[in-house]
Motif scaffolding. Structure first.
Motif, short mmCIF file in Angstrom:
data_model
loop_
_atom_site.label_atom_id
_atom_site.label_comp_id
_atom_site.label_asym_id
_atom_site.label_seq_id
_atom_site.Cartn_x
_atom_site.Cartn_y
_atom_site.Cartn_z
N HIS A 123 9.21 0.31 -8.01
CA HIS A 123 8.40 -0.41 -7.20
C HIS A 123 7.24 0.22 -6.61
N SER A 124 6.33 0.78 -7.50
CA SER A 124 4.94 1.37 -7.00
C SER A 124 4.19 0.41 -6.46
N HIS A 125 3.32 0.90 -5.30
CA HIS A 125 2.56 -0.24 -4.85
C HIS A 125 1.19 -0.68 -5.57
N LYS A 126 1.18 0.16 -6.74
CA LYS A 126 0.01 -0.21 -7.69
C LYS A 126 0.46 -1.05 -8.73
N GLY A 127 1.92 -1.30 -8.78
CA GLY A 127 2.45 -2.31 -9.58
C GLY A 127 3.79 -1.77 -10.04
N GLU B 290 19.92 14.94 -3.82
CA GLU B 290 18.82 14.26 -4.49
C GLU B 290 18.38 15.06 -5.63
N LEU B 291 18.10 14.48 -6.77
CA LEU B 291 17.59 15.21 -7.97
C LEU B 291 16.04 15.44 -7.72
N LYS B 292 15.71 16.46 -8.33
CA LYS B 292 14.10 16.76 -8.49
C LYS B 292 13.47 16.09 -9.57
N LEU B 293 12.32 15.73 -9.32
CA LEU B 293 11.46 14.99 -10.26
C LEU B 293 10.75 15.97 -10.98
N LYS B 294 10.80 16.20 -12.33
CA LYS B 294 9.83 16.99 -12.99
C LYS B 294 9.15 16.12 -14.03
N SER B 295 7.53 16.91 -14.35
CA SER B 295 6.83 16.10 -15.12
C SER B 295 6.35 14.80 -14.46
N PHE B 296 6.66 14.49 -13.24
CA PHE B 296 6.42 13.21 -12.53
C PHE B 296 5.10 13.34 -11.58
N THR B 297 4.07 12.99 -11.87
CA THR B 297 2.79 13.21 -11.02
C THR B 297 2.60 12.35 -9.98
N SER B 298 3.35 11.17 -10.13
CA SER B 298 3.16 10.22 -9.01
C SER B 298 3.87 10.68 -7.64
N ASP B 299 3.14 10.25 -6.80
CA ASP B 299 3.66 10.47 -5.33
C ASP B 299 4.00 9.17 -4.96
N ASP B 300 4.20 8.23 -5.58
CA ASP B 300 4.49 6.68 -5.04
C ASP B 300 5.77 6.22 -5.74
N PHE B 301 7.15 6.69 -5.39
CA PHE B 301 8.16 6.22 -5.96
C PHE B 301 9.19 5.63 -5.21
N HIS B 302 9.44 4.36 -5.54
CA HIS B 302 10.31 3.46 -4.89
C HIS B 302 11.36 3.05 -5.81
N PRO B 303 12.39 3.71 -6.09
CA PRO B 303 13.48 3.19 -7.24
C PRO B 303 14.32 2.12 -6.78
N ALA B 304 14.81 1.33 -7.91
CA ALA B 304 15.66 0.07 -7.48
C ALA B 304 16.64 0.07 -8.56
N SER C 202 0.71 -1.13 0.07
CA SER C 202 -0.07 -0.04 -0.09
C SER C 202 0.77 1.40 0.12
N LYS C 203 0.31 2.27 -0.17
CA LYS C 203 0.95 3.65 -0.21
C LYS C 203 1.58 3.87 1.19
N THR C 204 3.15 3.95 1.09
CA THR C 204 3.78 4.17 2.38
C THR C 204 4.18 5.81 2.29
N ALA C 205 4.43 6.35 3.89
CA ALA C 205 4.52 7.73 4.00
C ALA C 205 5.80 8.38 3.25
N LYS C 206 7.00 7.53 3.20
CA LYS C 206 7.98 8.23 2.78
C LYS C 206 8.37 7.61 1.53
N ASN C 207 8.69 8.30 0.44
CA ASN C 207 9.08 7.90 -0.75
C ASN C 207 10.71 7.84 -0.98
N GLY C 208 11.09 7.01 -1.95
CA GLY C 208 12.61 7.18 -2.20
C GLY C 208 13.05 8.16 -2.99
N GLY C 209 14.24 8.05 -3.67
CA GLY C 209 14.83 9.25 -4.47
C GLY C 209 16.02 8.79 -5.14
N ILE C 210 16.24 9.46 -6.19
CA ILE C 210 17.64 9.40 -7.07
C ILE C 210 18.81 10.56 -6.67
#
Length: 483
Positions: free
Chosen positions: A229-233, A191-205, A169-177
Motif C-alpha cells: 500500500h504505497s502512498h503513490k499507489g 525481519e527479512l531484508k529486502l534486496k533489489s528493492f529501491t523504494s523506501d515506501d513499503f506498507h505490506p498487507a 503521503s510518505k510516512t516516516a516508518k515503513n512496514g516489513g515482512i
C-alpha cells in the motif's frame, strides 16, 4: 232619423281610415323617435368613448390590477405545483433514509448466527501471545521451511489518510515482512531484508506464498507475493525468499489501474495471481457510502503474467481470497454477505475466468482466508459484530471480538444431505437440494482481550495462529483433537 243613420254609416269608414292613417303616422313618428334614440345612444357611446379616451390612466390602473390578479393566480398555482414536487422529493428522501437505516441495521447491528462458545478455545486457557510486532495483518505458512511469513505495519497513517487503506503521503516508518519459526513455541520473529528493492515506501498487507521447482537449477523455491500500500499507489511486489541469507529479493513489481482497494492476493503459479478489491472507490468517504447503501461494487482482478483484467464484479466487499491445494478452486470471502464464495477455475490461462460453484454461509463478517495444504480445509477469521468492529477501527472502541471458523471439506461419503422445508404440492413437488460438501465448525472465540478484531487465522500442526492489523502481537492456540 234614417238620414242621420246613413250619414253616420258613411262617416264610419272615413274614421277608420283616418285611424289607419293616424297609426301610420304614429309609426313614422315612432321610427323617427327610434332613429333619434339610436342616434342619441350612438352619440352617448361616442361621448363615453371620448370620455374614456380622456381617462386613460384610470383604465390603465384597472388593467394593471387585473393583470396583477392574473399573475397572482398563476403564481399560486405554480406554488402549489412546487409544493407538491417538494413534498414528493421529501417523501423520497425520507423513504431512502428509511431503507438505508434498515440496511445499516441488518448489515452492521443485526447479529449473525449463534456461536457455540463451549466448543471454542478462546476462553479455555490454551492460548498465548507471541511475536510482538506491530499490526500483523496476514500470515502465510511454509510447511517446507516450517516458517510463518507475517506482514507487519503499524498503520498509524490510517487516521490521517484520505484513502484509509493506504497512506496519503510518505510516512516516516515503513512496514516489513517477518518470519517466525513454527517449531519453536516462543520463537522471536525476524525481519527479512529486502534486496533489489529501491523504494523506501513499503506498507505490506495481503500476501500469498507459492513454492515451485526451478526448471534450470531443479531447486525448490519459495516465492512471496505481497500487496504494497504505497502512498503513490497500490503495487504487487513479487519476491524470492532465501533461507540462507534471510532475504527477499525483488523479482517484479506489478502496477495496474485496476488495483483500486486491494485487500488480499492468491498466487496460482510463479507469475499469475488473483487479487480482491473490496471497494470500487479508493476514497474512504466513498467507501462509507458503499457500505451504508449496501452497494456491491467489489471486484476480483486477474494477472496472467502480462496484463490485468476483471474476472468477477459486483461482489459485496470481497476481502480474503485463497486457492485449493489442487488449484481447481478459488475461494473468496464476502465481508458484508457473510459467506465464502467457491469458484471453479477454467483451463483458459490467458483469461483466468472463474465459474461459480456454491456459497458457504458463515454467519459473521468474514475477513482473510487460509487453506490447509494437506486437507483442503479453509480457516476463516471473522467479526461477529460489525458495529463494534467499525468503532474499534475508528478508535472509539478499545477492543472488538474475534471469531475463527473452519470450513471443513468433506469426502464424498461424508456429504451432508439437505431436505427442503417446503411441503409437497400437486403442481409444485418438494425440491431436491444438493448435499453439502462443506461443514462449518467454530474453532475460536474471544471478546477481544487476548486479540482484538482478528484479520487472519492460519493452521499448522494442530496450532491456530491468529493475527490482527489492530494488535501488536500474534496469538497462538492449541486445538483439541475433536476440533
Amino acid at each position: 232619423m234614417a238620414e242621420s243613420d246613413e250619414q253616420q254609416q258613411r262617416q264610419q269608414p272615413t274614421t277608420s281610415l283616418r285611424n289607419r292613417r293616424t297609426t301610420v303616422e304614429d309609426a313614422e313618428s315612432d321610427s323617427d323617435v327610434a332613429t333619434t334614440t339610436a342616434t342619441s345612444v350612438s352619440s352617448t357611446k361616442l361621448s363615453s368613448s371620448s370620455s374614456t379616451s380622456k381617462n386613460d390612466p384610470e383604465e390603465d390602473k384597472k388593467k394593471k390590477a387585473t393583470a396583477a390578479q392574473i399573475h397572482k393566480r398563476i403564481a399560486q398555482q405554480q406554488g402549489k405545483k412546487n409544493s407538491q414536487v417538494r413534498n414528493l422529493v421529501i417523501s423520497l428522501i425520507i423513504a431512502s433514509i428509511g431503507v438505508l437505516l434498515k440496511s445499516a441495521f441488518e448489515k452492521f447491528i443485526f447479529a449473525g448466527r449463534e456461536i457455540s462458545i463451549e466448543q471454542t478455545v478462546g476462553l479455555q486457557g490454551n492460548c498465548f501471545k507471541t511475536a510482538y510486532i506491530p499490526g500483523p495483518a496476514d500470515i502465510e505458512i511454509s510447511d517446507l521451511d516450517q516458517l510463518a511469513f507475517v506482514s507487519s505495519d503499524d498503520y498509524s497513517w490510517k487516521k490521517e489518510s484520505r484513502f484509509f487503506h493506504r497512506p496519503s503521503s510518505k510516512t516516516a516508518k515503513n512496514g516489513g515482512i517477518y518470519i517466525l519459526a513454527l517449531n519453536h513455541k516462543n520463537g522471536s520473529p525476524k525481519e527479512l531484508k529486502l534486496k533489489s528493492f529501491t523504494s523506501d515506501d513499503f506498507h505490506p498487507a495481503g500476501m500469498s506464498l507459492y513454492q515451485f521447482q526451478d526448471e534450470k537449477t531443479h531447486e525448490r523455491r519459495t516465492r512471496l507475493f505481497v500487496i504494497n500500500h504505497s502512498h503513490k499507489g497500490d503495487i504487487v511486489e513479487i519476491f524470492d525468499y532465501s533461507r540462507d541469507a534471510n532475504t527477499l529479493t525483488l523479482v517484479k513489481s506489478v502496477n495496474s489501474d485496476l488495483f483500486v482497494t486491494p485487500k488480499d492476493i492468491v498466487a496460482i503459479d510463479q507469475d499469475r495471481f488473483y487479487l480482491t478489491n473490496h471497494h470500487a472507490m479508493s476514497n474512504k468517504y466513498g467507501r462509507v457510502v458503499e457500505d451504508v447503501t449496501g452497494t456491491a461494487m467489489g471486484t476480483v482482478v486477474y494477472y496472467n503474467g502480462e496484463k490485468t483484467h476483471k474476472v468477477l464484479q459486483s461482489l459485496n466487499n470481497p476481502y480474503g481470497i485463497a486457492g485449493s491445494p489442487d488449484g481447481k478452486q478459488i475461494y473468496v470471502s464476502s465481508f458484508m454477505d457473510r459467506v465464502v464464495h467457491v469458484y471453479n477455475t477454467t483451463e483458459d490461462i490467458a483469461q483466468g475466468q472463474l465459474e461459480h460453484d456454491v456459497d458457504i454461509w458463515v454467519g459473521n463478517h468474514v475477513d482473510n482466508l487460509s487453506v490447509d495444504r494437506h486437507t483442503g480445509d479453509i480457516y476463516v477469521a471473522s467479526h461477529p459484530s460489525y458495529s463494534t468492529y467499525l468503532r474499534h477501527k475508528l478508535g472509539y472502541e478499545p477492543q472488538s471480538p474475534s471469531h475463527v471458523v473452519k470450513i471443513e471439506k468433506l469426502a464424498p461419503e461424508n456429504y451432508i444431505p439437505q431436505e427442503s422445508s417446503m411441503g409437497n404440492y400437486y403442481f409444485f413437488p418438494k425440491p431436491e437440494l444438493p448435499s453439502l460438501k462443506w461443514e462449518v465448525k467454530d474453532l475460536f472465540y474471544s471478546n477481544g482481550e487476548d486479540i482484538s478484531a482478528s484479520t487472519v487465522a492460519a493452521y499448522w500442526n494442530n496450532d491456530l495462529i491468529l493475527g490482527s492489523s489492530s494488535s501488536h502481537h500474534l496469538l497462538r492456540c492449541s486445538l483439541r483433537l475433536d476440533q
